[in-house]
Design an enzyme around this catalytic site. Structure first.
Site, PDB file in Angstrom:
ATOM      1  N   ARG A   1      12.277  -4.215 103.005  1.00  0.00           N
ATOM      2  CA  ARG A   1      11.332  -5.186 102.449  1.00  0.00           C
ATOM      3  C   ARG A   1      10.008  -5.225 103.210  1.00  0.00           C
ATOM      4  O   ARG A   1       9.038  -5.816 102.759  1.00  0.00           O
ATOM      5  CB  ARG A   1      11.985  -6.585 102.426  1.00  0.00           C
ATOM      6  CG  ARG A   1      13.116  -6.688 101.422  1.00  0.00           C
ATOM      7  CD  ARG A   1      14.015  -7.886 101.676  1.00  0.00           C
ATOM      8  NE  ARG A   1      15.016  -7.621 102.716  1.00  0.00           N
ATOM      9  CZ  ARG A   1      15.968  -8.468 103.076  1.00  0.00           C
ATOM     10  NH1 ARG A   1      16.060  -9.654 102.498  1.00  0.00           N
ATOM     11  NH2 ARG A   1      16.835  -8.153 104.023  1.00  0.00           N
TER      12      ARG A   1
ATOM     13  N   ASP B   1      16.127  -9.280 114.062  1.00  0.00           N
ATOM     14  CA  ASP B   1      14.893  -9.701 113.387  1.00  0.00           C
ATOM     15  C   ASP B   1      14.645 -11.205 113.516  1.00  0.00           C
ATOM     16  O   ASP B   1      14.085 -11.833 112.639  1.00  0.00           O
ATOM     17  CB  ASP B   1      14.907  -9.254 111.913  1.00  0.00           C
ATOM     18  CG  ASP B   1      16.061  -9.848 111.118  1.00  0.00           C
ATOM     19  OD1 ASP B   1      16.910 -10.547 111.707  1.00  0.00           O
ATOM     20  OD2 ASP B   1      16.114  -9.611 109.892  1.00  0.00           O
TER      21      ASP B   1
END
Ligand code: UD1
Ligand code: CA
Length: 459
Positions: free
Chosen positions: A16, A110
């Site tokens: 993404r 992340d």
């Protein structure tokens, strides 16, 4: 203290992000996001840290080596060759932990805002309640994109459902999974063996371990974060920029409290790796990056861009770009100048407007005030470089050196056809094209003599 190791997941591509760079290497204030996660994990006191790498794993390892002294961090890299999901990623570490009996902290790579403090809360709760698994969760006003923590209807335990697998009713739940877990080692691997890729993505979801352990009669509990923003996971660039703004602001607040004035924080960007001494003022629109060191009483900006530079006390930089240069005390640069790598600018030098300086050494007190290009040059002390002076350093093959001695005066619009050497206290006439060396103390004029002729009369 009990036995604790960590597994950090950093093998994913980060589709993404729409990037050739692996997601965990995207930078936030001068550090890859993964470095923030690692630092938080180290604060939580893990003695060994298994970092699962996969997509462009070599790059990830190299970036970490450049950001941290890895030998001190107890890091071991583990490869996930096929990216079959977070559960499958954790499974790769099973062989490394074959005889390990303690607890395992699993953290996704992340989550750059995660703090050591929150990890400690999770770990302490895990120990205190003697849980098989403790899941970090948070409550979000807008939970979209996250896995939801769902109480099973039979009142027995919880499970985590990914958004894409959730029913419309489940999607309304705003208790979400942060992507941080503390497991008892033996329970973790027992559960992992039972995970099946029975979801929309056909992946082995680590989150399925939550329900599996519950069904095995193990104690599974959640700890909720106090601050939901702390577990913001970065999946796309919109999230990256939001988090970067937040971390930048924290860094600027820290600098403000150490005695640096930042006139307009929202328009100022400073990396964590930058050091700035007190009473320096940073005006709006400035960006200071990399391994930069700035002294006291400097005035930087508006619109200064400074990267990997050493800047001493009392330097002023207005609306200019400076990379990889050393700038000594009291130098004034700009507006609208460009100083490139390999340059040393001596004390009290003035580099004025519309000048470019590349790989040059400029002696104390020298002035390059207007519209000049100084490349591959050694300028002595107290040299005056007139407006529009150019070192013609490149002959199409080689870069050649220009040397100008102390105290020399260079008239406006001179050209130095390098290699060329000008002695001390010389004078170069304006608009001269200097092709040969000029001895110390001499005057050189190298231009066509003016002629005066009668004009042809118009009829
Ligand atoms: C995941 C969680 C979700 C949670 C969210 C929190 C799962 C199935 N879902 O979703 O419940 O709310 O994080 O941010 O875990 N990774 C690997 N190997 C793989 C796949 C992933 O190492 O094969 C790593 C990624 O590099 C990343 C982490 O695992 O660091 C999480 O993967 P990501 O795809 O970001 O999961 P989310 O969709 O955010
Ligand atoms: Ca994520």
């Amino acid at each position: 203290m009990r036995n604790l190791v960590s597994i950090i997941l950093a093998a994913g591509e980060g589709t993404r992000m729409k990037s050739t760079l692996p997601k965990v290497l995207h930078q936030i204030c001068g550090q890859p996001m993964l470095v923030y996660v690692l630092k938080a994990v180290l604060k939580a006191g893990c003695r060994k840290n298994y970092l699962v790498v996969g997509h462009k794993g070599g790059k990830v390892i190299e970036a970490l080596r450049n950001s941290l002294p890895l030998e001190k961090t107890g890091i071991e890299f583990v490869k996930q060759t096929k990216l079959l999901g977070s559960g499958h990623a954790v499974l790769q570490v099973k062989k490394n932990l074959r005889n390990y009996k303690g607890n395992i902290l699993v953290v996704y790579g992340d989550l750059p805002l995660l703090t050591g403090k929150t990890l400690n809360r999770l770990i302490q709760t895990h120990y205190k309640q003697d849980n098989s698994l403790t899941v970090l969760g948070t409550t979000l006003e807008n939970p979209s994109g996250y896995g939801r923590i769902i109480e099973n209807s039979n009142g027995k335990g919880i499970r985590i459902v990914e958004e894409r697998d959730a029913t419309p009713k489940e999607r309304k739940i705003n208790r979400v999974n942060a992507g941080v877990y503390c497991f008892k080692a033996e329970d973790l691997f027992k559960a992992i063996d039972k995970i099946r890729p029975d979801n929309r993505k056909r992946e082995y979801y680590l989150t399925d371990a939550v329900e599996i352990l519950g069904e095995m009669g193990k104690r599974v509990r959640t700890v909720m974060t106090k601050d939901p923003s702390e577990v913001e996971g970065i999946n796309n660039r919109k999230q990256l920029v939001n988090v970067q703004k937040y971390i930048n602001m924290k860094n600027l607040e820290r600098l403000l409290l150490t005695g640096v004035t930042i006139v307009d924080p929202p328009s100022t960007f400073i990396d964590f790796t930058v050091k700035i001494d007190r009473d320096t003022i940073i005006y709006p629109g400035s960006t200071i990056l990399g391994k930069t060191r700035i002294g006291e009483n400097c005035k930087l900006g508006p619109y200064a861009f400074i990267q990997n530079c050493q800047i001493e006390n009392g330097v002023e930089v207005r609306a200019s770009f400076i990379y990889g240069a050393k700038i000594a005390k009291g130098v004034k640069v700009g507006p609208f100048s460009h100083i490139r790598p390999g340059t040393f600018v001596g004390e009290n030098v003035r580099i004025g407007n519309f000048c470019e300086v590349k790989k040059s050494k400029i002696g104390r007190g020298t002035k390059v005030s207007h519209l000049s290009y100084i490349g591959d040059a050694f300028l002595g002390k107290d040299v005056n470089i007139g407006a529009g002076t150019i070192t013609c350093n490149f002959d199409g093959v080689r870069k050649n050196v220009t040397r100008v001695g102390d105290g020399t005066f260079v008239g406006s619009d001179a050209k130095f056809i390098a290699p060329v050497r000008i002695g001390k206290d010389a004078v170069i006439g304006a608009v001269s094209t200097i092709t040969e060396d000029v001895p110390a103390g001499k005057l050189a004029i190298a231009r066509a003599r003016q002629v005066i002729k009668d004009r042809k009369k118009k009829k």
